[in-house]
Design a protein around this motif. Sequence first.
Motif, PDB file in Angstrom:
ATOM      1  N   HIS A 263       0.654  -1.115   0.087  1.00  0.00           N
ATOM      2  CA  HIS A 263      -0.039   0.230  -0.114  1.00  0.00           C
ATOM      3  C   HIS A 263       0.818   1.329   0.019  1.00  0.00           C
ATOM      4  O   HIS A 263       1.868   1.290   0.909  1.00  0.00           O
ATOM      5  CB  HIS A 263      -0.926  -0.198   1.294  1.00  0.00           C
ATOM      6  CG  HIS A 263      -1.883   1.245   1.080  1.00  0.00           C
ATOM      7  ND1 HIS A 263      -3.137   0.786   0.752  1.00  0.00           N
ATOM      8  CD2 HIS A 263      -1.829   2.517   1.773  1.00  0.00           C
ATOM      9  CE1 HIS A 263      -3.940   2.261   0.774  1.00  0.00           C
ATOM     10  NE2 HIS A 263      -3.088   3.015   1.237  1.00  0.00           N
ATOM     11  N   VAL A 264       0.523   2.268  -0.804  1.00  0.00           N
ATOM     12  CA  VAL A 264       1.140   3.396  -0.907  1.00  0.00           C
ATOM     13  C   VAL A 264       0.522   4.525  -0.884  1.00  0.00           C
ATOM     14  O   VAL A 264      -0.683   4.505  -1.431  1.00  0.00           O
ATOM     15  CB  VAL A 264       2.101   3.360  -2.411  1.00  0.00           C
ATOM     16  CG1 VAL A 264       2.777   4.911  -2.460  1.00  0.00           C
ATOM     17  CG2 VAL A 264       3.079   2.304  -2.623  1.00  0.00           C
ATOM     18  N   ASP A 265       0.762   5.551  -0.130  1.00  0.00           N
ATOM     19  CA  ASP A 265      -0.083   6.690   0.109  1.00  0.00           C
ATOM     20  C   ASP A 265       1.043   7.966  -0.199  1.00  0.00           C
ATOM     21  O   ASP A 265       2.107   7.620  -0.215  1.00  0.00           O
ATOM     22  CB  ASP A 265      -0.651   6.735   1.550  1.00  0.00           C
ATOM     23  CG  ASP A 265      -2.017   6.150   1.600  1.00  0.00           C
ATOM     24  OD1 ASP A 265      -2.875   6.437   0.778  1.00  0.00           O
ATOM     25  OD2 ASP A 265      -1.961   5.591   2.630  1.00  0.00           O
ATOM     26  N   VAL A 266       0.517   9.189  -0.383  1.00  0.00           N
ATOM     27  CA  VAL A 266       1.504  10.152  -0.662  1.00  0.00           C
ATOM     28  C   VAL A 266       0.983  11.281   0.376  1.00  0.00           C
ATOM     29  O   VAL A 266      -0.175  11.778   0.634  1.00  0.00           O
ATOM     30  CB  VAL A 266       1.424  10.961  -2.009  1.00  0.00           C
ATOM     31  CG1 VAL A 266       1.959  12.145  -2.219  1.00  0.00           C
ATOM     32  CG2 VAL A 266       1.730   9.813  -3.086  1.00  0.00           C
ATOM     33  N   GLU A 267       1.895  11.835   1.111  1.00  0.00           N
ATOM     34  CA  GLU A 267       1.744  12.905   1.957  1.00  0.00           C
ATOM     35  C   GLU A 267       1.577  14.141   1.342  1.00  0.00           C
ATOM     36  O   GLU A 267       2.961  14.543   0.796  1.00  0.00           O
ATOM     37  CB  GLU A 267       2.818  12.629   3.116  1.00  0.00           C
ATOM     38  CG  GLU A 267       3.007  14.010   4.149  1.00  0.00           C
ATOM     39  CD  GLU A 267       1.447  14.116   5.029  1.00  0.00           C
ATOM     40  OE1 GLU A 267       0.826  14.943   4.640  1.00  0.00           O
ATOM     41  OE2 GLU A 267       1.557  12.899   5.892  1.00  0.00           O
ATOM     42  N   TYR A 268       0.538  15.070   1.526  1.00  0.00           N
ATOM     43  CA  TYR A 268       0.523  16.441   0.881  1.00  0.00           C
ATOM     44  C   TYR A 268       0.207  17.468   1.984  1.00  0.00           C
ATOM     45  O   TYR A 268       0.068  18.531   1.630  1.00  0.00           O
ATOM     46  CB  TYR A 268      -0.400  16.306  -0.431  1.00  0.00           C
ATOM     47  CG  TYR A 268      -1.707  15.804   0.210  1.00  0.00           C
ATOM     48  CD1 TYR A 268      -2.055  14.630  -0.285  1.00  0.00           C
ATOM     49  CD2 TYR A 268      -2.921  16.734   0.591  1.00  0.00           C
ATOM     50  CE1 TYR A 268      -3.448  14.050   0.220  1.00  0.00           C
ATOM     51  CE2 TYR A 268      -3.987  16.474   0.772  1.00  0.00           C
ATOM     52  CZ  TYR A 268      -4.316  15.017   0.493  1.00  0.00           C
ATOM     53  OH  TYR A 268      -5.697  14.557   0.694  1.00  0.00           O
ATOM     54  N   VAL A 269       0.272  17.025   3.241  1.00  0.00           N
ATOM     55  CA  VAL A 269      -0.155  18.035   4.171  1.00  0.00           C
ATOM     56  C   VAL A 269       0.974  18.475   4.868  1.00  0.00           C
ATOM     57  O   VAL A 269       1.424  19.526   5.435  1.00  0.00           O
ATOM     58  CB  VAL A 269      -1.208  17.681   5.063  1.00  0.00           C
ATOM     59  CG1 VAL A 269      -1.477  18.421   6.302  1.00  0.00           C
ATOM     60  CG2 VAL A 269      -2.670  17.238   4.361  1.00  0.00           C
ATOM     61  N   GLY A 270       1.883  17.493   5.410  1.00  0.00           N
ATOM     62  CA  GLY A 270       2.852  17.657   6.427  1.00  0.00           C
ATOM     63  C   GLY A 270       3.851  18.824   6.187  1.00  0.00           C
ATOM     64  O   GLY A 270       4.309  18.902   5.055  1.00  0.00           O
ATOM     65  N   THR A 271       4.254  19.402   7.155  1.00  0.00           N
ATOM     66  CA  THR A 271       5.054  20.686   6.878  1.00  0.00           C
ATOM     67  C   THR A 271       6.629  20.133   6.453  1.00  0.00           C
ATOM     68  O   THR A 271       7.453  20.853   5.602  1.00  0.00           O
ATOM     69  CB  THR A 271       5.307  21.545   8.003  1.00  0.00           C
ATOM     70  OG1 THR A 271       5.561  20.703   9.326  1.00  0.00           O
ATOM     71  CG2 THR A 271       4.094  22.243   8.198  1.00  0.00           C
ATOM     72  N   LEU A 272       7.262  19.128   6.992  1.00  0.00           N
ATOM     73  CA  LEU A 272       8.396  18.595   6.660  1.00  0.00           C
ATOM     74  C   LEU A 272       8.540  17.317   5.813  1.00  0.00           C
ATOM     75  O   LEU A 272       9.648  16.973   5.063  1.00  0.00           O
ATOM     76  CB  LEU A 272       9.008  18.074   8.067  1.00  0.00           C
ATOM     77  CG  LEU A 272       9.509  19.274   9.021  1.00  0.00           C
ATOM     78  CD1 LEU A 272      10.008  18.657  10.386  1.00  0.00           C
ATOM     79  CD2 LEU A 272      10.231  20.136   8.602  1.00  0.00           C
ATOM     80  N   THR A 273       7.281  16.669   5.368  1.00  0.00           N
ATOM     81  CA  THR A 273       7.289  15.561   4.876  1.00  0.00           C
ATOM     82  C   THR A 273       6.448  15.594   3.670  1.00  0.00           C
ATOM     83  O   THR A 273       6.092  14.596   2.994  1.00  0.00           O
ATOM     84  CB  THR A 273       6.815  14.391   5.652  1.00  0.00           C
ATOM     85  OG1 THR A 273       5.504  14.758   6.225  1.00  0.00           O
ATOM     86  CG2 THR A 273       7.520  14.026   6.743  1.00  0.00           C
TER      87      THR A 273
END
Length: 318
Positions: A263-273
């Motif tokens: 399973h792959v997700d993409v982080e688009y909120v994190g300030t560092l990530t």
Amino acid sequence: MSTPTPVVIDTDPGIDDALAIVLALASPELDVRALTTVGGNTGLANTTENALRLLHLCGRDDIPVAAGADVPLVRRDSRADASTHGADGFGGVVLDPAPRAADPRGAVQLLVDVVEASAAPVTLIALGPLTNVAALVAARPDVAARLERLVLMGGGARVLGNMTPAAEFNIWFDPEAAARVVAAGVPITMVGLDVTHQALTAPGDWAGLRASGGRVARAVLGMVDYYTEYHRARLGIDSTAQHDSLAVAVAIRPDLVATRAVHVDVEYVGTLTRGMTVVDLDGVGGLPPTADVALEVDAAAFNALLTSRITELDGSLR
Ligand code: BDR
Ligand code: CA
């Protein structure tokens, strides 16, 4: 030989994109039906012009090229570091102008037309930010569902970032698009930094191609020399990762990499990530697999394929 796989390449040329496109054109396993361009390594006007000129260099003015998105879906201020691929995208290598303009249909419509016209399912190879692919998924999910597979260069499972400590460039540039694409249900092979950083090319790897002296070799090696100099100055290393060529190589020969369905997700909120691919290698989240993630590569076989195919293409142009 079996029937070639119909492919569309979505791309932001880009030095390693250029080698990847040439590899695809040089490979009888693939039938390149179209190029669609996206802003990324440089602006859309440059990536589109570069795609047209590269096809002209290779004697393939018959392959349609259509321009897509210049800016990301949400993060409109994403910019590449212009020194990576040069301001023009080709490291200052000037190719002859093409005798034609881009296809007026635009990237999404061209993708739709190619998929609908093809008797066999089309493989989409994405070598840049995923803005155009996300637009396809949003506008025509029925067409996206007909794709054989999406082979994308982007992200990483254990090796996370080259743009930030957590994010690879293509995903970082348009993380909202990437998040939508990985959730779209299209079969995905993710060729990320885990494998592209294993498949480094050193100056000696190019010796045979350099000796061949063909016009395509001269052009792409001019770009490689720029890219190598950049890596030397920035990172103190001589070798370069041919990220995008590896994705094309995997479309040609899937056995070049070992993959794991995860399973792959993409982080688009994190300030560092922001732009990080969150790859559940051990299945701790209990969610179903969404991508085959490449984790190991036969680097020697990849390098041999890349350089021998470009040499053969040049031979056929003489
Ligand atoms: C990716 O980013 C771009 O600079 C390259 O063309 C490649 O697609 C590697 O992170
Ligand atoms: Ca690229």
